[in-house]
Scaffold this motif. Structure first.
Motif, PDB file in Angstrom:
ATOM      1  N   LEU A   1       0.778  -1.228   0.039  1.00 41.89           N
ATOM      2  CA  LEU A   1       0.053   0.031   0.037  1.00 41.89           C
ATOM      3  C   LEU A   1       0.914   1.273   0.181  1.00 41.89           C
ATOM      4  CD1 LEU A   1      -2.837  -0.847   2.663  1.00 41.89           C
ATOM      5  CD2 LEU A   1      -3.217  -0.344   0.120  1.00 41.89           C
ATOM      6  N   ILE A   2       1.748   1.188   0.822  1.00 35.66           N
ATOM      7  CA  ILE A   2       2.858   2.389   0.921  1.00 35.66           C
ATOM      8  C   ILE A   2       3.300   2.685  -0.585  1.00 35.66           C
ATOM      9  CG2 ILE A   2       5.075   3.344   1.977  1.00 35.66           C
ATOM     10  CD1 ILE A   2       4.067   1.857   4.384  1.00 35.66           C
ATOM     11  N   VAL A   3       4.070   1.470  -1.131  1.00 38.03           N
ATOM     12  CA  VAL A   3       4.481   1.592  -2.683  1.00 38.03           C
ATOM     13  C   VAL A   3       3.693   2.103  -3.475  1.00 38.03           C
ATOM     14  CG1 VAL A   3       5.484   0.359  -4.502  1.00 38.03           C
ATOM     15  CG2 VAL A   3       6.056  -0.162  -1.980  1.00 38.03           C
ATOM     16  N   CYS A   4       2.177   1.442  -3.563  1.00 39.37           N
ATOM     17  CA  CYS A   4       1.145   2.164  -4.318  1.00 39.37           C
ATOM     18  C   CYS A   4       1.032   3.696  -4.324  1.00 39.37           C
ATOM     19  CB  CYS A   4       0.160   1.525  -4.168  1.00 39.37           C
ATOM     20  SG  CYS A   4       0.058  -0.409  -4.746  1.00 39.37           S
ATOM     21  N   ALA A   5       1.156   3.985  -2.986  1.00 42.28           N
ATOM     22  CA  ALA A   5       0.702   5.321  -2.742  1.00 42.28           C
ATOM     23  C   ALA A   5       1.870   6.647  -3.214  1.00 42.28           C
ATOM     24  CB  ALA A   5       0.663   5.801  -1.176  1.00 42.28           C
ATOM     25  N   THR A   6       3.199   6.015  -3.720  1.00 41.60           N
ATOM     26  CA  THR A   6       4.112   6.959  -4.333  1.00 41.60           C
ATOM     27  C   THR A   6       4.238   6.532  -5.619  1.00 41.60           C
ATOM     28  OG1 THR A   6       5.927   5.429  -3.524  1.00 41.60           O
ATOM     29  CG2 THR A   6       5.140   7.052  -2.006  1.00 41.60           C
ATOM     30  N   MET A   7       3.548   5.679  -6.397  1.00 40.73           N
ATOM     31  CA  MET A   7       3.738   5.035  -7.967  1.00 40.73           C
ATOM     32  C   MET A   7       3.457   6.477  -8.669  1.00 40.73           C
ATOM     33  SD  MET A   7       1.545   1.899  -7.960  1.00 40.73           S
ATOM     34  CE  MET A   7       1.782   1.721  -9.644  1.00 40.73           C
ATOM     35  N   SER A   8       4.107   6.608  -9.802  1.00 42.89           N
ATOM     36  CA  SER A   8       3.853   7.741 -11.014  1.00 42.89           C
ATOM     37  C   SER A   8       2.299   7.826 -11.126  1.00 42.89           C
ATOM     38  CB  SER A   8       4.699   7.470 -12.160  1.00 42.89           C
ATOM     39  OG  SER A   8       4.407   8.389 -13.249  1.00 42.89           O
ATOM     40  N   PRO A   9       1.815   9.230 -11.276  1.00 40.64           N
ATOM     41  CA  PRO A   9       0.387   9.418 -11.665  1.00 40.64           C
ATOM     42  C   PRO A   9       0.226   9.020 -13.138  1.00 40.64           C
ATOM     43  CG  PRO A   9       1.555  11.428 -11.334  1.00 40.64           C
ATOM     44  CD  PRO A   9       2.598  10.298 -10.900  1.00 40.64           C
ATOM     45  N   HIS A  10       1.437   8.647 -13.744  1.00 44.10           N
ATOM     46  CA  HIS A  10       1.199   8.737 -15.109  1.00 44.10           C
ATOM     47  C   HIS A  10       0.699   7.159 -15.634  1.00 44.10           C
ATOM     48  CE1 HIS A  10       2.562  12.615 -16.019  1.00 44.10           C
ATOM     49  NE2 HIS A  10       3.870  12.345 -15.228  1.00 44.10           N
ATOM     50  N   LEU A  11       0.846   6.304 -14.540  1.00 48.06           N
ATOM     51  CA  LEU A  11       0.342   4.873 -14.686  1.00 48.06           C
ATOM     52  C   LEU A  11      -1.152   4.757 -14.617  1.00 48.06           C
ATOM     53  CD1 LEU A  11       3.121   3.271 -12.260  1.00 48.06           C
ATOM     54  CD2 LEU A  11       3.219   3.403 -14.811  1.00 48.06           C
ATOM     55  N   GLN A  12      -1.873   5.501 -14.216  1.00 49.98           N
ATOM     56  CA  GLN A  12      -3.146   5.706 -14.052  1.00 49.98           C
ATOM     57  C   GLN A  12      -4.020   6.829 -14.808  1.00 49.98           C
ATOM     58  OE1 GLN A  12      -4.842   2.897 -13.177  1.00 49.98           O
ATOM     59  NE2 GLN A  12      -3.013   1.877 -12.472  1.00 49.98           N
ATOM     60  N   GLU A  13      -5.269   6.732 -15.492  1.00 50.61           N
ATOM     61  CA  GLU A  13      -5.823   7.777 -16.103  1.00 50.61           C
ATOM     62  C   GLU A  13      -6.441   8.655 -14.988  1.00 50.61           C
ATOM     63  OE1 GLU A  13      -8.307   6.344 -19.075  1.00 50.61           O
ATOM     64  OE2 GLU A  13      -7.066   5.547 -20.496  1.00 50.61           O
ATOM     65  N   GLN A  14      -7.103   8.005 -13.991  1.00 50.00           N
ATOM     66  CA  GLN A  14      -7.575   8.816 -12.840  1.00 50.00           C
ATOM     67  C   GLN A  14      -6.706   8.720 -11.607  1.00 50.00           C
ATOM     68  OE1 GLN A  14     -11.707   7.846 -12.135  1.00 50.00           O
ATOM     69  NE2 GLN A  14     -12.447   8.815 -13.842  1.00 50.00           N
ATOM     70  N   ARG A  15      -6.577   9.675 -11.140  1.00 52.33           N
ATOM     71  CA  ARG A  15      -5.623   9.860  -9.908  1.00 52.33           C
ATOM     72  C   ARG A  15      -6.283  10.894  -8.862  1.00 52.33           C
ATOM     73  NH1 ARG A  15      -2.832   5.500  -8.599  1.00 52.33           N
ATOM     74  NH2 ARG A  15      -1.051   6.609  -7.812  1.00 52.33           N
ATOM     75  N   LEU A  16      -6.524  10.450  -7.411  1.00 47.80           N
ATOM     76  CA  LEU A  16      -6.586  11.740  -6.812  1.00 47.80           C
ATOM     77  C   LEU A  16      -5.361  11.658  -6.045  1.00 47.80           C
ATOM     78  CD1 LEU A  16      -8.031  12.966  -4.151  1.00 47.80           C
ATOM     79  CD2 LEU A  16      -8.131  10.698  -2.932  1.00 47.80           C
ATOM     80  N   VAL A  17      -4.984  13.295  -5.991  1.00 49.38           N
ATOM     81  CA  VAL A  17      -3.757  13.713  -5.293  1.00 49.38           C
ATOM     82  C   VAL A  17      -3.961  14.607  -4.393  1.00 49.38           C
ATOM     83  CG1 VAL A  17      -1.504  14.707  -6.144  1.00 49.38           C
ATOM     84  CG2 VAL A  17      -2.665  13.390  -7.711  1.00 49.38           C
ATOM     85  N   VAL A  18      -3.204  14.543  -3.173  1.00 48.58           N
ATOM     86  CA  VAL A  18      -3.431  15.282  -1.947  1.00 48.58           C
ATOM     87  C   VAL A  18      -1.859  15.550  -1.938  1.00 48.58           C
ATOM     88  CG1 VAL A  18      -4.220  15.632   0.436  1.00 48.58           C
ATOM     89  CG2 VAL A  18      -5.163  14.257  -1.277  1.00 48.58           C
ATOM     90  N   VAL A  19      -1.691  16.958  -1.720  1.00 48.27           N
ATOM     91  CA  VAL A  19      -0.270  17.494  -1.383  1.00 48.27           C
ATOM     92  C   VAL A  19      -0.364  18.358  -0.214  1.00 48.27           C
ATOM     93  CG1 VAL A  19       0.637  16.833  -3.685  1.00 48.27           C
ATOM     94  CG2 VAL A  19      -0.382  19.280  -3.061  1.00 48.27           C
ATOM     95  N   GLY A  20       0.938  18.764   0.358  1.00 45.83           N
ATOM     96  CA  GLY A  20       0.970  19.820   1.367  1.00 45.83           C
ATOM     97  C   GLY A  20       2.283  19.408   2.453  1.00 45.83           C
ATOM     98  N   THR A  21       1.959  19.817   3.461  1.00 47.40           N
ATOM     99  CA  THR A  21       3.296  19.677   4.422  1.00 47.40           C
ATOM    100  C   THR A  21       2.531  19.427   5.849  1.00 47.40           C
ATOM    101  OG1 THR A  21       3.162  22.008   5.383  1.00 47.40           O
ATOM    102  CG2 THR A  21       4.927  21.408   3.569  1.00 47.40           C
ATOM    103  N   VAL A  22       3.237  18.446   6.575  1.00 45.52           N
ATOM    104  CA  VAL A  22       2.854  17.928   7.767  1.00 45.52           C
ATOM    105  C   VAL A  22       3.815  18.108   8.908  1.00 45.52           C
ATOM    106  CG1 VAL A  22       3.278  15.513   7.297  1.00 45.52           C
ATOM    107  CG2 VAL A  22       1.882  16.179   9.295  1.00 45.52           C
TER     108      VAL A  22
END
Length: 558
Positions: free
Chosen positions: A9-30
């Motif tokens: 799951l952790i690996v999947c969360a960092t995969m390239s967005p180009h591998l899928q047509e639809q991607r939810l993306v959340v960015v920011g700082t913690v």
């Protein structure tokens, strides 16, 4: 969840967005309470589901998680859209959460500051680890506090390393604080908002030490900012936060009343007179603030799950506007049944329940609906119908919580002889109690534990009942499932509840004969046995105000 699956799951969360047509993306700082990055931090996406995702189930519900970079920045990606819980975790800090209303291909920015973990000077701490499956509720190793304020416990180990966490006991039994250890260690995200410390082990045991003085000073309280804050996602998060804040205030006040020894009348008055209209105003404001008709159902069902006290008009509005197979109902396991109960006309929605059972795609909704249908059938005396629904529940969803509850109700029938039992006295294991001990008495058998918040909430009514009916031949047998008898001794001496009746101890043994005999699906479990050893009431008829009503009826029969 296996380690390999969780790492995947952790690996999947960092995969390239180009591998899928639809991607939810959340960015920011913690960042931590001092505004700087923490040694380890994660951002994790969970289903919306119910207000309280069970702590032990959280790792299996992870949709995606991302580890923050060294500078505190993160990027979480997932192939999904809808409504979710978004959790932020950091070493030595309390987890924070919000909700995310995510559009397909949605991109969002959320910046978060976490608040540092705070440990009270007289806190009771314990160690959890693989030896008790990391459960904060039972099987832990208690820590001893030293004169310097540090804590220590020796833990057995059979490997060259040990992963462990620290749990604070007693302050919030249903949802205790779980955090990583202090000192040098490697940190592993636990999938439920905290971190495990992994340390080298030499020999067959290791001394775990915890020093609260090493925790960061609380310089800033939790903050969470959507950027920009005018988006629909930001508005929805504010709506949820307001509902949750009002709901938490109610339960905090109720918990304080119980801890202070409020009697049954005071607690009942508080529950009955509490003004929940503020959350209806919150909903009405959100409906104006988010006028998108596609989101109206989401707002209504979120209100039904998180509001606490539900306005009957809003419940009936949800039934009128949402079809039984509407995906919005899947935001929580109990959303439909919450609406039915709150409407004040639940029988009128029985056909709606049945249609949802047949047509809704989410199987998780169906056991609670079946349980409500069983209850409705029982209320109108349709015993054959309730039995058919019961068999349906057991056949289709045998491992569900509702199936366990139903087995307890039907497997331990009112009118049957109480099962034979033998339990050991809490204070003297050489003394036992059996059915014969209570011959000629009316006895309430209360299966409980100090960590069970609903059990503790019943203390006012139990004490009131014992005082009122004890002289007439009524008694209570409290059977503890705590880790040690000392847990009960401390509870009785350190709280307002002396529990001046008979006590037995089973311990953390869910395979014991008494669990099987009394069909105990979980705690609390209460059974009332009359003078002839016959079961006359179970569970809901023995909770809250109904206990006095039930006892009045039973005691009047000779």
């Amino acid at each position: 969840m296996t380690t390999l699956r969780f790492l995947a799951l952790i690996v999947c969360a960092t995969m390239s967005p180009h591998l899928q047509e639809q991607r939810l993306v959340v960015v920011g700082t913690v960042v931590g309470s001092d505004g700087t990055p923490m040694e380890a931090a994660n951002v994790t996406l969970y289903p919306m589901r119910s207000p309280m995702i069970p702590l032990l189930e959280m790792p299996s519900l992870v949709i995606a998680t991302a580890r923050a970079a060294a500078d505190g920045s993160y990027r979480l990606e997932a192939d999904t859209s809808g409504v979710f819980q978004l959790w932020f975790s950091g070493v030595d800090h309390a987890a924070a959460r919000t909700v995310l209303l995510a559009e397909p291909d949605g991109q969002y920015r959320v910046d978060v500051t976490l608040s540092a973990v705070e440990i009270a000077a007289d806190a009771k701490l314990a160690v959890i680890g693989p030896f008790n499956e990391f459960s904060p509720y039972r099987g832990y190793v208690e820590m001893e506090q030293t004169a310097t304020g540090t804590y220590a416990a020796r833990v057995a180990t059979d490997g060259d390393t040990l992963a462990y966490e620290i749990v604070e006991r007693g302050t919030n039994p249903a949802n205790p604080l779980v955090t990583n250890g202090t000192g040098n260690a490697a940190y592993e995200f636990d999938g439920r908002g905290s971190y495990r410390s992994r340390v080298p082990a030499v020999g067959d045991s290791i001394l775990i030490q915890y020093d609260p003085r090493q925790l960061p000073e609380t310089q800033s309280r939790e903050t969470m900012t959507f950027r920009p804050d005018s988006t629909t996602a930001a508005r929805f998060a504010r709506f949820w936060t307001d509902l949750r804040r009002n709901r938490d205030a109610y339960y905090a006040r109720l918990q304080a009343m119980v801890a202070d020894g409020a009697d049954e009348v005071e607690i009942a008055r508080f529950r009955n007179e509490y003004d929940w209209s503020v959350n209806r105003l919150v909903l009405e404001g959100a409906l104006r603030d988010i006028p998108d008709p596609r989101r109206r159902g989401t707002l209504l069902t979120t209100y039904l799950d998180w509001a606490g006290g539900i306005d009957s008009t809003m419940a009936m509005t949800a039934f009128a506007e949402l079809e039984p197979d509407a995906p919005e109902w899947a935001h929580g396991y109990y959303t439909i049944s919450n609406a039915g109960i709150a409407s004040g006309h639940e029988q009128a929605y029985e056909n709606y329940y049945l249609t949802a059972l047949r047509t809704h795609a989410d199987k998780g909704l169906k056991p609670p609906i079946l349980m409500r249908l069983i209850t409705l059938a029982e209320e109108r005396g349709a015993i054959d119908r309730s039995r058919i629904l019961y068999e349906w529940l057991l056949a289709e969803y045998p491992r569900s919580y509702e199936a366990r509850r139903a087995r307890a109700r039907f497997g331990l029938g009112v009118g049957a002889k109480a099962p034979a039992f033998v339990v050991r006295a809490l204070s003297d294991s050489s003394t036992t109690y059996t059915n014969d001990t209570f011959a000629g008495q009316i006895v309430l058998i209360d299966f409980w534990a100090v960590w069970c918040a609903p059990c503790v909430a019943e203390m006012p009514v139990l004490h009131a009942a014992y005082e009122k009916y004890g002289p007439a031949g009524f008694t209570i047998l409290s059977v503890s499932f705590d880790d040690a008898p000392e847990d009960v001794v401390r509870f009785r001496s350190e709280t307002a509840w002396s529990m001046p009746w008979i006590h037995a101890f089973v311990g953390d043994d869910w395979t014991s004969d008494i669990v099987t005999a009394f069909q105990i699906p979980g705690l609390p479990r209460t059974v009332l046995v009359d003078r002839n050893g016959v079961i006359v009431a179970v569970d809901t008829d023995l909770r809250g105000e109904r206990l006095d009503q039930t006892l009045s009826d039973v005691m009047s029969k000779r």
